[in-house]
Design a protein around this motif. Sequence first.
Motif, PDB file in Angstrom:
ATOM      1  N   LYS A 214     128.919  -5.542 133.710  1.00 55.08           N
ATOM      2  CA  LYS A 214     129.600  -6.228 132.611  1.00 55.08           C
ATOM      3  C   LYS A 214     130.977  -6.731 133.030  1.00 55.08           C
ATOM      4  CE  LYS A 214     131.333  -5.165 127.970  1.00 55.08           C
ATOM      5  NZ  LYS A 214     131.515  -4.089 126.993  1.00 55.08           N
ATOM      6  N   GLY A 215     131.325  -7.915 132.540  1.00 53.78           N
ATOM      7  CA  GLY A 215     132.664  -8.445 132.748  1.00 53.78           C
ATOM      8  C   GLY A 215     133.176  -9.068 131.468  1.00 53.78           C
ATOM      9  N   GLU A 216     134.398  -8.664 131.060  1.00 52.02           N
ATOM     10  CA  GLU A 216     135.038  -9.286 129.893  1.00 52.02           C
ATOM     11  C   GLU A 216     136.072 -10.301 130.370  1.00 52.02           C
ATOM     12  OE1 GLU A 216     136.365  -6.687 126.699  1.00 52.02           O
ATOM     13  OE2 GLU A 216     135.192  -5.058 127.566  1.00 52.02           O
ATOM     14  N   VAL A 217     136.191 -11.391 129.616  1.00 46.93           N
ATOM     15  CA  VAL A 217     137.160 -12.454 129.910  1.00 46.93           C
ATOM     16  C   VAL A 217     137.877 -12.783 128.604  1.00 46.93           C
ATOM     17  CG1 VAL A 217     137.438 -14.846 130.718  1.00 46.93           C
ATOM     18  CG2 VAL A 217     135.619 -13.433 131.683  1.00 46.93           C
ATOM     19  N   ILE A 218     139.180 -13.066 128.695  1.00 48.82           N
ATOM     20  CA  ILE A 218     139.881 -13.579 127.501  1.00 48.82           C
ATOM     21  C   ILE A 218     140.409 -14.978 127.801  1.00 48.82           C
ATOM     22  CG2 ILE A 218     140.538 -11.325 126.575  1.00 48.82           C
ATOM     23  CD1 ILE A 218     143.354 -11.750 127.723  1.00 48.82           C
ATOM     24  N   ALA A 219     140.680 -15.733 126.750  1.00 50.20           N
ATOM     25  CA  ALA A 219     141.306 -17.057 126.902  1.00 50.20           C
ATOM     26  C   ALA A 219     142.592 -17.055 126.090  1.00 50.20           C
ATOM     27  CB  ALA A 219     140.367 -18.148 126.397  1.00 50.20           C
ATOM     28  N   LEU A 220     143.670 -17.523 126.706  1.00 51.07           N
ATOM     29  CA  LEU A 220     144.963 -17.614 126.019  1.00 51.07           C
ATOM     30  C   LEU A 220     145.328 -19.079 125.827  1.00 51.07           C
ATOM     31  CD1 LEU A 220     147.106 -14.925 127.934  1.00 51.07           C
ATOM     32  CD2 LEU A 220     145.733 -14.628 125.852  1.00 51.07           C
ATOM     33  N   SER A 221     145.887 -19.381 124.663  1.00 49.37           N
ATOM     34  CA  SER A 221     146.357 -20.745 124.385  1.00 49.37           C
ATOM     35  C   SER A 221     147.874 -20.767 124.436  1.00 49.37           C
ATOM     36  CB  SER A 221     145.902 -21.199 122.993  1.00 49.37           C
ATOM     37  OG  SER A 221     144.507 -21.313 122.989  1.00 49.37           O
ATOM     38  N   PRO A 222     148.442 -21.800 125.075  1.00 52.27           N
ATOM     39  CA  PRO A 222     149.909 -21.838 125.235  1.00 52.27           C
ATOM     40  C   PRO A 222     150.611 -22.248 123.946  1.00 52.27           C
ATOM     41  CG  PRO A 222     148.897 -23.787 126.216  1.00 52.27           C
ATOM     42  CD  PRO A 222     147.763 -22.930 125.720  1.00 52.27           C
ATOM     43  N   PRO A 223     151.843 -21.744 123.753  1.00 50.58           N
ATOM     44  CA  PRO A 223     152.653 -22.282 122.652  1.00 50.58           C
ATOM     45  C   PRO A 223     153.052 -23.707 123.009  1.00 50.58           C
ATOM     46  CG  PRO A 223     153.940 -20.759 124.009  1.00 50.58           C
ATOM     47  CD  PRO A 223     152.560 -20.758 124.566  1.00 50.58           C
ATOM     48  N   SER A 224     153.498 -24.480 122.028  1.00 55.23           N
ATOM     49  CA  SER A 224     153.766 -25.889 122.349  1.00 55.23           C
ATOM     50  C   SER A 224     154.897 -25.974 123.377  1.00 55.23           C
ATOM     51  CB  SER A 224     154.099 -26.675 121.083  1.00 55.23           C
ATOM     52  OG  SER A 224     155.390 -26.421 120.691  1.00 55.23           O
ATOM     53  N   ILE A 249     141.503 -15.525 131.534  1.00 54.75           N
ATOM     54  CA  ILE A 249     141.958 -14.339 132.252  1.00 54.75           C
ATOM     55  C   ILE A 249     140.758 -13.406 132.420  1.00 54.75           C
ATOM     56  CG2 ILE A 249     143.663 -12.464 132.315  1.00 54.75           C
ATOM     57  CD1 ILE A 249     145.206 -14.882 131.637  1.00 54.75           C
ATOM     58  N   GLY A 250     140.392 -13.124 133.670  1.00 54.31           N
ATOM     59  CA  GLY A 250     139.236 -12.252 133.880  1.00 54.31           C
ATOM     60  C   GLY A 250     139.499 -11.321 135.039  1.00 54.31           C
ATOM     61  N   ALA A 251     138.643 -10.522 135.240  1.00 52.12           N
ATOM     62  CA  ALA A 251     137.568 -10.019 134.396  1.00 52.12           C
ATOM     63  C   ALA A 251     137.441  -8.526 134.642  1.00 52.12           C
ATOM     64  CB  ALA A 251     136.258 -10.729 134.731  1.00 52.12           C
ATOM     65  N   THR A 252     137.012  -7.805 133.619  1.00 52.72           N
ATOM     66  CA  THR A 252     136.750  -6.383 133.809  1.00 52.72           C
ATOM     67  C   THR A 252     135.459  -6.227 134.614  1.00 52.72           C
ATOM     68  OG1 THR A 252     135.498  -6.265 131.765  1.00 52.72           O
ATOM     69  CG2 THR A 252     137.855  -5.819 131.607  1.00 52.72           C
ATOM     70  N   VAL A 253     135.256  -5.065 135.181  1.00 53.51           N
ATOM     71  CA  VAL A 253     134.058  -4.784 135.980  1.00 53.51           C
ATOM     72  C   VAL A 253     133.551  -3.409 135.571  1.00 53.51           C
ATOM     73  CG1 VAL A 253     133.110  -4.479 138.306  1.00 53.51           C
ATOM     74  CG2 VAL A 253     134.986  -6.097 137.940  1.00 53.51           C
ATOM     75  N   GLU A 254     132.353  -3.371 134.973  1.00 51.54           N
ATOM     76  CA  GLU A 254     131.883  -2.104 134.415  1.00 51.54           C
ATOM     77  C   GLU A 254     130.358  -2.075 134.383  1.00 51.54           C
ATOM     78  OE1 GLU A 254     132.333   0.207 130.108  1.00 51.54           O
ATOM     79  OE2 GLU A 254     132.973  -1.856 130.309  1.00 51.54           O
ATOM     80  N   GLU A 255     129.778  -0.992 134.877  1.00 55.48           N
ATOM     81  CA  GLU A 255     128.324  -0.833 134.732  1.00 55.48           C
ATOM     82  C   GLU A 255     128.077  -0.166 133.384  1.00 55.48           C
ATOM     83  OE1 GLU A 255     125.815   0.368 137.893  1.00 55.48           O
ATOM     84  OE2 GLU A 255     126.939  -0.783 139.389  1.00 55.48           O
ATOM     85  N   ALA A 256     127.609  -0.949 132.423  1.00 58.37           N
ATOM     86  CA  ALA A 256     127.465  -0.442 131.052  1.00 58.37           C
ATOM     87  C   ALA A 256     126.115  -0.869 130.482  1.00 58.37           C
ATOM     88  CB  ALA A 256     128.603  -0.978 130.198  1.00 58.37           C
ATOM     89  N   GLY A 257     125.102  -0.912 131.338  1.00 55.09           N
ATOM     90  CA  GLY A 257     123.794  -1.357 130.875  1.00 55.09           C
ATOM     91  C   GLY A 257     123.853  -2.805 130.422  1.00 55.09           C
ATOM     92  N   PHE A 258     123.142  -3.105 129.337  1.00 54.54           N
ATOM     93  CA  PHE A 258     123.064  -4.495 128.877  1.00 54.54           C
ATOM     94  C   PHE A 258     124.030  -4.782 127.726  1.00 54.54           C
ATOM     95  CE2 PHE A 258     119.264  -3.762 131.294  1.00 54.54           C
ATOM     96  CZ  PHE A 258     119.178  -4.918 132.044  1.00 54.54           C
TER      97      PHE A 258
END
Length: 358
Positions: A214-224, A249-258
């Motif tokens: 498993k990998g989690e990713v986030i997206a950040l939006s800039p202020p003006s 911004i990525g990514a976590t790395v985890e063996e967590a099944g499906f």
Amino acid sequence: MKVVIIGAGVAGLGIGWRLRQAGCSVTILERAQPGGGASWAAAGMLAVTAELEDSPEPERALALRASALWPAFAAELEEASGRAVFLNQGGALLLAGDAAELEVMRSRAGGDLRIVDPAQAKALVPLLGGSLGGLWSPREAHVDNRALAEALTIAFLKAGGVLNPNEAAVRIETRGGRASAVLTPYGRHDAGAVLIAAGAWSGLLEEIPIVPVKGEVIALSPPSGAVLPGPVVWGEHVYCVPRHGRLLIGATVEEAGFDTSVTQAGRKHLRACAEKLMPSLKSWSLSDHWAGLRPKSPDGLPLLGGTATAGLFVAGGQYRNGILFAPAIAGEMADLILGKATVDPAFDPRRFLGDLHE
Ligand SMILES: Cc1cc2nc3c(=O)[nH]c(=O)nc-3n(C[C@H](O)[C@H](O)[C@H](O)COP(=O)(O)OP(=O)(O)OC[C@H]3O[C@@H](n4cnc5c(N)ncnc54)[C@H](O)[C@@H]3O)c2cc1C
């Protein structure tokens, strides 16, 4: 020859497109929607320097072949599909976490890879806080992986391929020791060859030793007024990829099944690592958060090739680099299925598999 491909990620779609171009009849079975697996969740980096420093030679060679193919592949695909894939060859800055890492980077420098001091790093990425500098790699690139999967889907269909979404393969039939058909809840697809390209789920179908990571990713939006980094930035436990006005911004790395749920811990970790590199990201807003499953084999290398069952092939186990590898895997696996090429022994699925249908 009629080929049935199981899985419409970048692997199955790319190989299917090449096989159609070679005149095969190709049906892709996709249990959900095309491009919705790891190919959707990825960050789209073609991280030929950053990801492969510890890889064995055959995998580095695959990465280099793929990297060299990317510009022409992207152009051909855009032409065939009428869709942009947003190939960005803006390079990557790999920041050193400590003096020891900087020394390792020094030993890697040479050719187009060069060491940058903190001021040069800041000039490349003005958002950086204090850094030790690091390694500048102009050969790193990235694509919009979601656009890539869409373009491959369109190119495959325009080339005359058949794609059945929402139709899961449940069993592969053999006759006389050869793969002869794929069964789904809706019927049976006779085949001269069957390719398993089912990503992290490949092991659910046959005894293929691929596990989901498993990998989690986030997206950040800039202020003006804030400006995104131009290149990809790599730091400790994190990478930052500019994409369509947001920073992934990525990514976590985890063996967590499906499990593909997103977690507060993952979000906090990714944000904290990125803010350590670029403190002003604290004022950027979270605009998205997702997770996906990388397909990983026991030795971390891809499985590309035939099995002991004649006519049954696997393209899997690309782990963290399946987007990078896509153009090479598409061409090389198509040639292999057509009997025009052999597999690199390091990737041969038979290193793990017996006769799947004994
Ligand atoms: C968070 C994250 C970040 C990543 N970042 C990068 C990156 O920056 N660069 C890079 O090169 N790689 C990256 N990767 C890795 C890359 O995404 C994968 O290696 C690649 O997408 C694998 O492609 P695939 O086609 O084999 O698998 P997938 O894209 O997962 O496609 C497999 C498909 O098979 C289908 N399927 C499964 N079982 C069945 C069945 N029984 N019948 C029919 N269909 C089935 C699934 O629904 C899915 O659509 C990342 C992965 C993740 C999760």
